[in-house]
Design a protein around this motif. Structure first.
Motif, mmCIF file in Angstrom:
data_model
loop_
_atom_site.group_PDB
_atom_site.id
_atom_site.type_symbol
_atom_site.label_atom_id
_atom_site.label_comp_id
_atom_site.label_asym_id
_atom_site.label_seq_id
_atom_site.Cartn_x
_atom_site.Cartn_y
_atom_site.Cartn_z
ATOM 1 N N GLU A 177 0.606 -1.638 0.420
ATOM 2 C CA GLU A 177 -0.099 0.063 0.408
ATOM 3 C C GLU A 177 0.863 1.641 0.082
ATOM 4 O O GLU A 177 2.009 1.086 0.744
ATOM 5 C CB GLU A 177 -1.353 0.338 0.859
ATOM 6 N N THR A 181 1.267 5.346 -1.597
ATOM 7 C CA THR A 181 1.157 6.715 -1.531
ATOM 8 C C THR A 181 1.225 6.993 -3.231
ATOM 9 O O THR A 181 0.603 8.290 -3.639
ATOM 10 C CB THR A 181 1.143 7.811 -0.220
ATOM 11 N N GLU A 223 3.039 3.603 2.811
ATOM 12 C CA GLU A 223 2.186 4.534 3.708
ATOM 13 C C GLU A 223 2.272 4.562 5.111
ATOM 14 O O GLU A 223 2.641 5.723 6.229
ATOM 15 C CB GLU A 223 0.819 4.492 3.649
ATOM 16 N N SER A 263 -1.707 2.699 7.981
ATOM 17 C CA SER A 263 -2.358 2.660 6.468
ATOM 18 C C SER A 263 -4.218 2.958 6.290
ATOM 19 O O SER A 263 -4.411 4.279 5.550
ATOM 20 C CB SER A 263 -2.295 0.559 5.554
ATOM 21 N N TYR A 290 -3.852 6.792 7.232
ATOM 22 C CA TYR A 290 -3.468 7.147 6.096
ATOM 23 C C TYR A 290 -4.608 7.640 5.151
ATOM 24 O O TYR A 290 -5.242 8.707 4.777
ATOM 25 C CB TYR A 290 -2.181 6.866 5.523
ATOM 26 N N LYS A 291 -5.245 6.211 4.792
ATOM 27 C CA LYS A 291 -6.350 6.431 4.172
ATOM 28 C C LYS A 291 -7.375 7.248 4.406
ATOM 29 O O LYS A 291 -8.535 8.107 3.609
ATOM 30 C CB LYS A 291 -7.229 5.470 3.563
ATOM 31 N N HIS A 332 -7.781 -3.865 2.375
ATOM 32 C CA HIS A 332 -7.461 -2.969 1.696
ATOM 33 C C HIS A 332 -8.468 -2.933 0.142
ATOM 34 O O HIS A 332 -8.495 -1.974 -0.243
ATOM 35 C CB HIS A 332 -6.081 -3.944 0.769
ATOM 36 N N TYR A 342 -14.481 3.472 1.849
ATOM 37 C CA TYR A 342 -14.327 5.270 2.826
ATOM 38 C C TYR A 342 -15.842 5.914 2.900
ATOM 39 O O TYR A 342 -15.863 6.319 2.051
ATOM 40 C CB TYR A 342 -12.437 6.144 2.998
ATOM 41 N N LEU A 398 -8.290 3.758 -4.167
ATOM 42 C CA LEU A 398 -8.974 4.020 -3.052
ATOM 43 C C LEU A 398 -10.054 4.381 -3.100
ATOM 44 O O LEU A 398 -10.544 5.058 -4.119
ATOM 45 C CB LEU A 398 -8.165 5.759 -2.238
#
Length: 456
Positions: A52, A54, A60, A91, A94-95, A140, A144, A274
């Motif tokens: 994962e 960025t 991340e 991780s 961060y997302k 993963h 969100y 994402l």
């Protein structure tokens, strides 16, 4: 010797192996096999976490370096698990920040554009769902989700027509009424009144008319907020504003098809995606309960755009924040929920069912009971409570009629006065579904034991 784990088993099955240990009646067996198993699991999942990123070449997880070394001593099992969980949590965190910043920036652009319009006022977004509560059963592949509260523009009011609380989520509607602004013109220029000057007001504001653009007229007199129209409107706003966003330089953005929300796919230069979903809600008074655009849709079942569902998602997120404030630093309640969700994936027992069982237990046991030392015991408690609820065909709604509610969670008076609602009432009425749920739980346990001890 018994083969501990078949190397061909994928990482998802390995998660299930670990949870299977909580079913073993003999603690000596659990102690004998757990350490080697978890090291295998962590090796697999740590590699996944490292993928994962960025941007190309930077992960991340570099935001928080791992500390300490793994140990072969079974006494260090939970420390090893904690190290893995910490990396995975970084991780996810961060997302979450990426999703929150994106939606916040979008709303900032929209609010500037709509300041003088008569479209709904978009309030700051609220993160909801497991990804924002701190546990992430989909790993993963998580979506969100954020809920954007809608407030009526000046000259309008929202009236909530609530459905029956006996069926959760209750199906409700939001009626929009015009409000006289003749005496409220100060500070807003020569604002026309939609009530007493309707034709002139509508003609002047024909490009920003809430009633004609985002509402549907029902059989009975009145206009009702239409979720599907709001979703299309918001999706159009996102597409038109993307070029103004700072994220435009780091991600490509695609608006995915959705009738009742705005689903976005952000893809970075390395091709990693994402997924963000923006939902819409209307608050019930000053409570933590909303009418949400998110309604469970079933094949062949038509749901009108004017239908909204009563949602406790904001209250649930607030409850998990409350628990986090009360809990010791090494609390493992979120990890217990996440691993239990892994074992139940693919069964008829939903994540929402597991969450309700977990919240009841979190609200019953003291925070100190969820530390690393009690990790396996709490896993057992969650699964045994789930089995007990299934056997009794009774699982009470967490918020309706719950007298033991944290004070910082605000509920509507009707929730506080309600009788406890049985979420398993459908199992009472459907013996076949009840038998299937019990059978699935038993089959999962048997399968896990075979996989653990025989590798098949």
């Amino acid at each position: 010797m018994v083969t501990l784990i078949n190397p061909a088993i994928n990482a998802h099955e390995v998660v299930k192996h670990f949870i299977a240990l909580t079913y073993q009646p003999c603690c000596q067996i659990r102690q004998k096999f757990t350490s080697g198993f978890v090291k295998y699991y962590l090796t697999k999942t740590e590699a996944e976490n490292q993928k994962e990123t960025t941007s190309c070449g930077s992960t991340e997880d570099e935001e928080e370096a791992s500390k300490g070394e793994d140990s072969d001593d079974k006494g260090h099992l939970v420390k090893i698990l904690a190290k893995h969980v910490r990396g995975a949590s970084v991780s996810v965190a961060y997302k979450r920040r990426v999703a929150e910043d994106l939606v916040s920036d979008l709303l900032g652009v929209f609010q500037a554009r709509l300041a003088s319009s008569f479209f709904p006022v978009l309030e700051p977004a609220i993160g909801v769902g497991s990804a924002f509560e701190g546990w992430n059963p989909r790993g993963h592949d998580a979506v969100y989700r954020l809920l954007v509260p809608l407030k009526p523009p000046r000259g309008h009011t929202f009236h909530l027509e609530l459905g029956s609380a006996e069926k959760m989520p209750a199906k409700s509607r939001v009626r929009v009424q015009l409000q006289c602004t003749c005496m409220r013109g100060q500070g807003v220029g020569n604002m026309l009144c939609f009530v007493h000057q309707p034709e002139e007001a509508l003609r002047t504001n024909q490009d920003s008319n809430l009633l004609s653009d985002l509402c549907t007229s029902a059989a009975r007199p009145g206009f009702y907020l239409d979720v599907q129209k709001i979703a299309r409107w918001f999706q159009t706003l996102v597409s038109s504003a993307w070029g103004e966003m700072a994220q435009w330089h780091h991600y490509s953005m695609k608006v995915l098809p959705s009738r009742r929300s705005c689903k976005l796919q952000l893809t970075n230069a390395c091709g990693r995606s994402l997924f963000v979903e923006v939902m819409f809600g209307v608050q019930q008074g000053n409570s933590d309960i909303f009418l949400s655009s998110q309604v469970a849709e079933h094949p062949g079942c038509f749901i009108p755009g004017t239908t909204w569902a009563e949602s406790c998602a904001v209250a649930e997120a607030k409850f998990f924040r409350h628990v986090a404030k009360q809990a010791p630093q090494d609390t493992f309640h979120l990890q217990c929920l996440q691993l239990c969700a892994g074992i139940l994936e693919g069964t008829s027992l939903s994540t929402d069912t597991l969450k309700t069982v977990g919240m009841h237990l979190l609200n019953t046991l003291p925070p100190t009971s969820w530390t690393r030392r009690e990790f396996v015991s709490r896993m057992q408690d969650i699964m045994w409570d789930l089995r007990k609820c299934l056997e009794e065909k009774r699982l009470n709604h967490f918020f309706l009629g719950n007298e033991n509610m944290p004070k910082d969670i605000t509920l509507p008076p009707a929730f506080q006065a309600a009788e406890p609602l049985n979420l398993f009432q459908c199992l009472v009425q459907d013996p076949a579904a009840h038998a299937k749920a019990l059978r699935e739980l038993e089959e999962v346990q048997a399968q896990l034991r075979r996989l653990l001890f025989c590798g098949v």
